[in-house]
Scaffold this motif. Sequence first.
Motif, PDB file in Angstrom:
ATOM      1  N   THR A 150       0.830  -1.215   0.000  1.00  0.00           N
ATOM      2  CA  THR A 150       0.000   0.000   0.000  1.00  0.00           C
ATOM      3  C   THR A 150       0.860   1.258   0.000  1.00  0.00           C
ATOM      4  O   THR A 150       0.539   2.258  -0.670  1.00  0.00           O
ATOM      5  CB  THR A 150      -0.939   0.000   1.216  1.00  0.00           C
ATOM      6  N   ALA A 151       1.960   1.217   0.740  1.00  0.00           N
ATOM      7  CA  ALA A 151       2.825   2.394   0.864  1.00  0.00           C
ATOM      8  C   ALA A 151       3.830   2.522  -0.270  1.00  0.00           C
ATOM      9  O   ALA A 151       4.466   3.578  -0.407  1.00  0.00           O
ATOM     10  CB  ALA A 151       3.567   2.330   2.203  1.00  0.00           C
ATOM     11  N   TRP A 152       3.990   1.481  -1.075  1.00  0.00           N
ATOM     12  CA  TRP A 152       5.024   1.477  -2.121  1.00  0.00           C
ATOM     13  C   TRP A 152       4.650   2.450  -3.237  1.00  0.00           C
ATOM     14  O   TRP A 152       3.524   2.427  -3.730  1.00  0.00           O
ATOM     15  CB  TRP A 152       5.183   0.069  -2.676  1.00  0.00           C
ATOM     16  N   ARG A 153       5.581   3.290  -3.637  1.00  0.00           N
ATOM     17  CA  ARG A 153       5.261   4.352  -4.589  1.00  0.00           C
ATOM     18  C   ARG A 153       5.942   4.199  -5.955  1.00  0.00           C
ATOM     19  O   ARG A 153       5.664   4.968  -6.869  1.00  0.00           O
ATOM     20  CB  ARG A 153       5.683   5.707  -4.000  1.00  0.00           C
ATOM     21  N   SER A 154       6.818   3.233  -6.115  1.00  0.00           N
ATOM     22  CA  SER A 154       7.509   3.068  -7.387  1.00  0.00           C
ATOM     23  C   SER A 154       7.123   1.745  -8.028  1.00  0.00           C
ATOM     24  O   SER A 154       6.462   0.911  -7.416  1.00  0.00           O
ATOM     25  CB  SER A 154       9.022   3.135  -7.184  1.00  0.00           C
ATOM     26  N   ALA A 155       7.525   1.579  -9.276  1.00  0.00           N
ATOM     27  CA  ALA A 155       7.240   0.334  -9.989  1.00  0.00           C
ATOM     28  C   ALA A 155       8.573  -0.318 -10.391  1.00  0.00           C
ATOM     29  O   ALA A 155       9.534   0.377 -10.702  1.00  0.00           O
ATOM     30  CB  ALA A 155       6.393   0.610 -11.226  1.00  0.00           C
ATOM     31  N   PRO A 156       8.587  -1.634 -10.371  1.00  0.00           N
ATOM     32  CA  PRO A 156       7.523  -2.572  -9.981  1.00  0.00           C
ATOM     33  C   PRO A 156       7.409  -2.690  -8.459  1.00  0.00           C
ATOM     34  O   PRO A 156       8.359  -2.422  -7.727  1.00  0.00           O
ATOM     35  CB  PRO A 156       7.986  -3.888 -10.596  1.00  0.00           C
ATOM     36  N   ALA A 157       6.234  -3.108  -8.003  1.00  0.00           N
ATOM     37  CA  ALA A 157       5.984  -3.298  -6.579  1.00  0.00           C
ATOM     38  C   ALA A 157       6.591  -4.618  -6.103  1.00  0.00           C
ATOM     39  O   ALA A 157       6.795  -5.544  -6.900  1.00  0.00           O
ATOM     40  CB  ALA A 157       4.480  -3.291  -6.314  1.00  0.00           C
ATOM     41  N   PRO A 158       6.886  -4.734  -4.814  1.00  0.00           N
ATOM     42  CA  PRO A 158       7.506  -5.968  -4.292  1.00  0.00           C
ATOM     43  C   PRO A 158       6.591  -7.182  -4.395  1.00  0.00           C
ATOM     44  O   PRO A 158       5.369  -7.067  -4.456  1.00  0.00           O
ATOM     45  CB  PRO A 158       7.789  -5.627  -2.821  1.00  0.00           C
ATOM     46  N   VAL A 159       7.236  -8.342  -4.386  1.00  0.00           N
ATOM     47  CA  VAL A 159       6.560  -9.635  -4.365  1.00  0.00           C
ATOM     48  C   VAL A 159       7.080 -10.408  -3.150  1.00  0.00           C
ATOM     49  O   VAL A 159       8.260 -10.330  -2.816  1.00  0.00           O
ATOM     50  CB  VAL A 159       6.822 -10.421  -5.660  1.00  0.00           C
ATOM     51  N   LEU A 160       6.188 -11.127  -2.502  1.00  0.00           N
ATOM     52  CA  LEU A 160       6.548 -11.974  -1.371  1.00  0.00           C
ATOM     53  C   LEU A 160       6.443 -13.435  -1.799  1.00  0.00           C
ATOM     54  O   LEU A 160       5.386 -13.884  -2.239  1.00  0.00           O
ATOM     55  CB  LEU A 160       5.617 -11.713  -0.183  1.00  0.00           C
ATOM     56  N   VAL A 161       7.541 -14.164  -1.655  1.00  0.00           N
ATOM     57  CA  VAL A 161       7.584 -15.583  -2.000  1.00  0.00           C
ATOM     58  C   VAL A 161       7.723 -16.385  -0.710  1.00  0.00           C
ATOM     59  O   VAL A 161       8.690 -16.211   0.043  1.00  0.00           O
ATOM     60  CB  VAL A 161       8.762 -15.893  -2.947  1.00  0.00           C
ATOM     61  N   MET A 162       6.754 -17.250  -0.452  1.00  0.00           N
ATOM     62  CA  MET A 162       6.752 -18.067   0.759  1.00  0.00           C
ATOM     63  C   MET A 162       6.841 -19.539   0.363  1.00  0.00           C
ATOM     64  O   MET A 162       5.986 -20.052  -0.362  1.00  0.00           O
ATOM     65  CB  MET A 162       5.488 -17.792   1.581  1.00  0.00           C
ATOM     66  N   VAL A 163       7.856 -20.213   0.864  1.00  0.00           N
ATOM     67  CA  VAL A 163       8.108 -21.609   0.533  1.00  0.00           C
ATOM     68  C   VAL A 163       7.886 -22.452   1.776  1.00  0.00           C
ATOM     69  O   VAL A 163       8.533 -22.231   2.807  1.00  0.00           O
ATOM     70  CB  VAL A 163       9.541 -21.807   0.021  1.00  0.00           C
ATOM     71  N   GLY A 164       6.965 -23.401   1.704  1.00  0.00           N
ATOM     72  CA  GLY A 164       6.720 -24.272   2.839  1.00  0.00           C
ATOM     73  C   GLY A 164       5.340 -24.875   2.794  1.00  0.00           C
ATOM     74  O   GLY A 164       4.573 -24.679   1.844  1.00  0.00           O
ATOM     75  N   GLU A 165       5.033 -25.609   3.835  1.00  0.00           N
ATOM     76  CA  GLU A 165       3.711 -26.207   3.987  1.00  0.00           C
ATOM     77  C   GLU A 165       3.467 -26.433   5.467  1.00  0.00           C
ATOM     78  O   GLU A 165       4.394 -26.341   6.281  1.00  0.00           O
ATOM     79  CB  GLU A 165       3.600 -27.531   3.227  1.00  0.00           C
ATOM     80  N   GLY A 166       2.229 -26.698   5.834  1.00  0.00           N
ATOM     81  CA  GLY A 166       1.921 -26.921   7.236  1.00  0.00           C
ATOM     82  C   GLY A 166       0.476 -26.624   7.551  1.00  0.00           C
ATOM     83  O   GLY A 166      -0.324 -26.276   6.665  1.00  0.00           O
ATOM     84  N   PRO A 167       0.103 -26.745   8.832  1.00  0.00           N
ATOM     85  CA  PRO A 167      -1.310 -26.644   9.217  1.00  0.00           C
ATOM     86  C   PRO A 167      -1.933 -25.274   8.972  1.00  0.00           C
ATOM     87  O   PRO A 167      -3.151 -25.168   8.899  1.00  0.00           O
ATOM     88  CB  PRO A 167      -1.288 -26.972  10.721  1.00  0.00           C
ATOM     89  N   GLU A 168      -1.118 -24.229   8.850  1.00  0.00           N
ATOM     90  CA  GLU A 168      -1.652 -22.887   8.628  1.00  0.00           C
ATOM     91  C   GLU A 168      -1.812 -22.558   7.135  1.00  0.00           C
ATOM     92  O   GLU A 168      -2.244 -21.454   6.793  1.00  0.00           O
ATOM     93  CB  GLU A 168      -0.732 -21.847   9.270  1.00  0.00           C
ATOM     94  N   GLY A 169      -1.459 -23.486   6.266  1.00  0.00           N
ATOM     95  CA  GLY A 169      -1.431 -23.195   4.835  1.00  0.00           C
ATOM     96  C   GLY A 169      -2.739 -22.669   4.274  1.00  0.00           C
ATOM     97  O   GLY A 169      -2.766 -21.663   3.556  1.00  0.00           O
ATOM     98  N   ALA A 170      -3.845 -23.337   4.587  1.00  0.00           N
ATOM     99  CA  ALA A 170      -5.143 -22.917   4.051  1.00  0.00           C
ATOM    100  C   ALA A 170      -5.523 -21.533   4.564  1.00  0.00           C
ATOM    101  O   ALA A 170      -6.037 -20.688   3.815  1.00  0.00           O
ATOM    102  CB  ALA A 170      -6.211 -23.941   4.417  1.00  0.00           C
TER     103      ALA A 170
END
Length: 309
Positions: A150-170
Motif C-alpha cells: 500500500t505504501a510502495w510508490r515506485s514500480a515494480p511493486a515488491p513480491v513476497l515468495v513463501m516456501v513451505g507447507e503446514g497446518p496454517e497453509g489454508a
Amino acid sequence: MLWPAPLIRQIREIAPDVVHTHSGVWYKASLAARRAGVRRLVHTDHGRVGADRWTERLLDQVAARRTDVVVAVSEALAGQLMGTVVADARRLRVVLNGVDTARFAPGTGRAAARRELGLDDATPILGSVGRFDAVKRYDLMIEAFADLRTAWRSAPAPVLVMVGEGPEGAGLAALVEAHHLQGAVRLLGWRDQIEGLLPAFDVFTLSSRSEGTSVSLLEAMSAGVCPVVTDVGGNRAVLGGGLGHRLVPEGDAQALVAAWAAALGDEQGRRADGAAARRRVEERFSLDAMVRAYERLYLGEADTGSTTS
C-alpha cells in the motif's frame, strides 16, 4: 504412548551404540533406548514456544534424567532448558546448527530462478522458507506485506515468495485472498532444492515468535541473501553484531514494514549485508563444525566440558 514396546523391539534389533533423539519424541524414544540397552543417549532440542504445559515439562524432565547429553541449538534455548527441564547443568551442551556452505553459496542463478517465478530482475522480492505453523507468524508477515504494498510508490511493486507447507497453509491462502494479494504473494509449497530458489531473493525474512537456530535463515545467509528477521531465540546470535540492524521486534508489523523498505531501498547496503551474512555463516555455522561437535558427544569426549560448535 508411554510404553513404546514396538520401538524397543526395533532398537534392540538394530543394536546401536548411540541413540540421538530430537524434539517431539524425547520421552518415548529415550525410554525405548534405555529399555533396549543402549548405553549412550543424546537429545537435541530445537526450540520451544513459550512456556510448556506442566505435563509436557514433567515428561521432558524425566527424559532429561535418563539422557547423557542434552543439546540446545542456541545459547538462548540452553538458558530456557536449564531453567525448566534440565536439572543437571553438566549434561547440557550448545551445538549450533550448521549448513553446507558449498551447496548454499552465492551464485549466478538469479536470472534462472526469477524466470521460474515469472519475474524480471527489477522486481523486489522478499522470500521466506519455513513451516506454515502458528509459531512462524506468517499471518503477520502477510499483513505487514499488505501494508508495504500500500505504501510502495515506485514500480515494480515488491513480491513476497513463501516456501513451505503446514497446518496454517489454508488460512494463509485465505488471508492472501482477503487482502487481494493474489500474484503478489506466491505460496510455492515445499521445495527440496531450495538452493536453486534463494538467488531470486533480495531479502530473506522471518516473522517468527520463537526460533532455535533457524536452518532456513542459515541457508539464505550462506547464499549471500540479506536477512530481515524477528529478534527471537537464536536469531540475534546468528546475525551477530554486524547484522544486528536487520533485527526487528517480534509481533511488530510496522517495524517489519520499515525494515523491509529500508533493505529494498538500499541496494548497496543490502549487497554488503548479504556478503557479511555469507562470511558469518562460513565462520560460525558450517556443517563440518556441527558434525565434529556431535562426533565428540557421541564418543563421550565432551562430557567434562562445554561444547559449542
